[in-house]
Design a protein around this motif. Structure first.
Motif, PDB file in Angstrom:
ATOM      1  N   ASP A  82       0.833  -1.205   0.000  1.00 15.48           N
ATOM      2  CA  ASP A  82       0.000   0.000   0.000  1.00 15.48           C
ATOM      3  C   ASP A  82       0.868   1.256   0.000  1.00 15.48           C
ATOM      4  OD1 ASP A  82      -2.240  -1.580   0.023  1.00 15.48           O
ATOM      5  OD2 ASP A  82      -2.541  -1.475   2.193  1.00 15.48           O
ATOM      6  N   ALA A 134       1.008   4.114  -2.821  1.00 15.97           N
ATOM      7  CA  ALA A 134       0.819   5.542  -2.534  1.00 15.97           C
ATOM      8  C   ALA A 134       2.002   6.361  -3.046  1.00 15.97           C
ATOM      9  CB  ALA A 134       0.638   5.753  -1.037  1.00 15.97           C
ATOM     10  N   SER A 183       1.752   6.637  -6.764  1.00 18.33           N
ATOM     11  CA  SER A 183       0.716   7.595  -7.151  1.00 18.33           C
ATOM     12  C   SER A 183       1.219   9.024  -6.991  1.00 18.33           C
ATOM     13  CB  SER A 183      -0.539   7.375  -6.300  1.00 18.33           C
ATOM     14  OG  SER A 183      -1.082   6.089  -6.519  1.00 18.33           O
ATOM     15  N   THR A 184       1.919   9.280  -5.876  1.00 18.51           N
ATOM     16  CA  THR A 184       2.468  10.622  -5.647  1.00 18.51           C
ATOM     17  C   THR A 184       3.494  10.979  -6.720  1.00 18.51           C
ATOM     18  OG1 THR A 184       2.137  10.369  -3.259  1.00 18.51           O
ATOM     19  CG2 THR A 184       3.663  12.080  -3.987  1.00 18.51           C
TER      20      THR A 184
END
Length: 209
Positions: free
Chosen positions: A87, A91, A94-95
């Motif tokens: 996860d 994240a 994605s950032t």
């Protein structure tokens, strides 16, 4: 004599079989394979052994179950940690993707702005080149006219165009080794207009307008 020996051997064999059978039963009972605890309890006590009972079997099974449960719990915990790590990586990705999109957008805007500046510059250069060609053509045409006709055409132009044409006339005269008609044309103009043009030529020697 031989018969007595046979009977003795048979007795010995029977005793041996009984001993082996009892020993096997004791061993199987100790292992918990067969259950003859009541019958052999005195023998266990004499031998100093503790027979395996259902309670000991249950205890062993309970211990084994606890060990299995601990192993399952550890595996579950490891899976949870691995999921949390995935996860976190998702994240982070994605950032990073959003940052890359932002950077790409900024680069695209810069490239577009640069292209606009280059386009504007090229248009200005083309505009200047076209104007230079036109001014040179006008100067050549005026040089071939009667002075009064040339002056009438100049008077219809704005001051900056007159200045540009006069300078081009002087430039062409210098290239051809002839005298420039610019001064003579100025002398044929109204005095105030000629004075204004000369003032601008002195105060503003060059222009692209």
């Amino acid at each position: 004599m031989s018969r007595g020996n046979s009977v003795g051997k048979s007795i010995v064999l029977l005793l041996l079989i009984m001993i082996l059978a009892l020993g096997g039963l004791l061993w199987f009972d100790y292992l918990g394979i067969v259950h003859v605890k009541t019958f052999f309890t005195p023998l266990y006590r004499i031998l100093g052994k503790q027979p395996q009972t259902s309670s000991t079997v249950s205890s062993a099974a309970f211990i084994n179950n606890n060990i299995d449960q601990d192993r399952i719990d550890k595996q579950r915990e490891a899976l949870e940690l691995y999921k949390e790590e995935l996860d976190k990586r998702d994240a982070d990705l994605s950032t990073a993707e959003k940052q890359n999109e932002q950077i790409a957008g900024e680069l695209a805007e810069r490239e577009k702005s640069q292209q606009e500046r280059e386009k504007t510059f090229n248009n200005e250069v083309k505009k200047y080149d076209d104007k230079e060609v036109n001014i040179e053509q006008i100067a050549a045409n005026l040089n071939g006219m009667q002075p009064k006709a040339a002056v009438n055409i100049l008077l219809a132009m704005d001051d900056q165009m007159v200045i540009d044409v006069l300078r081009k006339v002087e430039e062409l005269a210098a290239q051809n080794g002839t005298s420039s008609m610019g001064s003579y044309w100025l002398s044929l103009m109204p005095a105030d207009r000629a004075a204004e043009i000369q003032r601008k030529m002195v105060s503003k020697p060059e222009s692209l307008d």
